[in-house]
Enzyme design. Sequence first.
Site, short mmCIF file in Angstrom:
data_model
loop_
_atom_site.label_atom_id
_atom_site.label_comp_id
_atom_site.label_asym_id
_atom_site.label_seq_id
_atom_site.Cartn_x
_atom_site.Cartn_y
_atom_site.Cartn_z
N GLU A 168 0.78 -1.23 0.00
CA GLU A 168 0.00 0.00 0.00
C GLU A 168 0.82 1.29 0.00
OE1 GLU A 168 -2.91 -0.37 3.14
OE2 GLU A 168 -3.97 -1.93 2.06
N GLU A 356 -6.04 -8.05 -0.37
CA GLU A 356 -6.71 -7.84 0.93
C GLU A 356 -8.16 -7.48 0.68
OE1 GLU A 356 -5.01 -5.02 3.71
OE2 GLU A 356 -2.99 -5.80 3.37
C1 FCB Z 1 -4.90 -2.18 5.18
C2 FCB Z 1 -3.59 -2.64 5.76
C3 FCB Z 1 -3.70 -3.70 6.80
C4 FCB Z 1 -4.92 -3.52 7.68
C5 FCB Z 1 -6.16 -3.31 6.83
C6 FCB Z 1 -7.42 -3.17 7.60
O1 FCB Z 1 -4.78 -0.87 4.74
O2 FCB Z 1 -2.76 -3.14 4.75
O3 FCB Z 1 -2.52 -3.72 7.55
O4 FCB Z 1 -4.72 -2.50 8.56
O5 FCB Z 1 -5.99 -2.18 6.03
#
Ligand code: FCB
Length: 445
Positions: A168, A356
């Site tokens: 990210e 994610e």
């Molecule tokens: C993302 C992150 C992870 C976690 C999620 C909820 O931005 O990569 O570490 O905090 O959000």
Amino acid sequence: MSFPHKRADFPDDFIFGVATSSYQIEGHAKGGAGRTHWDDFAATPGNVVRGETGALACDHYTRYAEDLDLVQAGGFDAYRFSISWARVMPDGVNINPEGVDFYDRLTDAMLERGIHPCATLYHWELPSSLADKGGWRNRDIAHWFADFTQAIMSRIGDRMSSVAPINEPWCVAWLSHFLGEHAPGLRDIRAAAHAMHHVLLAHGSAIETMRALGMTNLGGVFNMEWADPVDNSPQATRAAARYDGIYNHWFLSGVFKGEYPQIVLEGLEPHLPDRWQDDFPTIQSPLDWVGVNYYTRKRIAPETDLTRPGWPALREVDGPLPKTQMGWEIYPEGLYQLLTRTTRDYTGDLPLFVTENGMACADQREPDGVNDPARIAYLETHLAQVKRAIQDGVPVQGYMVWSLLDNYEWALGYEKRFGLVHVDFDTLERTPKSSYHTLANALRS
Ligand code: FCB
């Protein structure tokens, strides 16, 4: 609770996985890890709820075998984990053999269980000594990061299924140097502009380092949010486009087009480091795949508060959709929109992975277990959008849930629970939630 998806509905080699990150689960106080800029940020009153840190977290450093058993028993193919820079190089320079040994053991423990190791090199543990030298504001971070990449991947790179350098980039750069919400907690446009560029330079340098080691299947993991203007006015449309540019287009455009979007340069160009254009050959090092982290959308309005003048002149507005424990609107279509747009505008035939996706709920352990129907519904509706993208020809090849375990949710501490597995932070006992069992059933079928 019935769940409409099953493994057989997805392409044959589609990968299902779970994701975590080192600082959020390992327990940073163990194993000779060095201080990080996150520890410094958390030590500053007001930055983190109750001043909580990752010192113990889920104690995964000791309990990793039990945790990998859960990955295996859940039927997941892959485990997306991250490597703590400060565990491998506590002072940012010298190697901590105990730290390297830990990731070596962890890797073998995945392979013994038939789980693909998918590593991320940086999920936010910058050694404090490097932060003292300016951290992401300092161009030398590209060399420091390449040295770290070499140190760890020369040891475990032969056994990785896939690797991404930086989790990210938007969070590393914008959230942390412009919005001040993550370490180092700066609100400074020049620092932000430097970090926005150096994070991509470091990404490219790490890719080059791993290519030189002969590694393959290297990618980039970008978080994306869909941006909707609050109304049809040209002002709101323009503000949402600026948000979209900063959040989504900047990084993809840098890596895949060798240029930054004009709508963001309008604000950042005066603050960028000298000769930034010369770095695109490194930033554009070819990738084998792209990961999309997706949670929500934002509704964007122009800034109307005259006491806050200046670029980017926008603000987030509360939205009408149901929200998660984070206060994030649940908007599954955004995942479809971002996957299709990424393929169309940037990545073409390159495989995409959802690296994610998941939601926080205030889950509680009851005598009959942990029931989390809202999370099951969230996963169901987002997987449906992944299917829809695949049907429309988007080469999505995997989906990873954030997260395996309830863990340390950064500035929000331990109360935001994202896990498929509940963690009691007093006893560290793990209890798989109903979402875990639901996914395990779907993956078996
Ligand atoms: C993302 C992150 C992870 C976690 C999620 C909820 O931005 O990569 O570490 O905090 O959000």
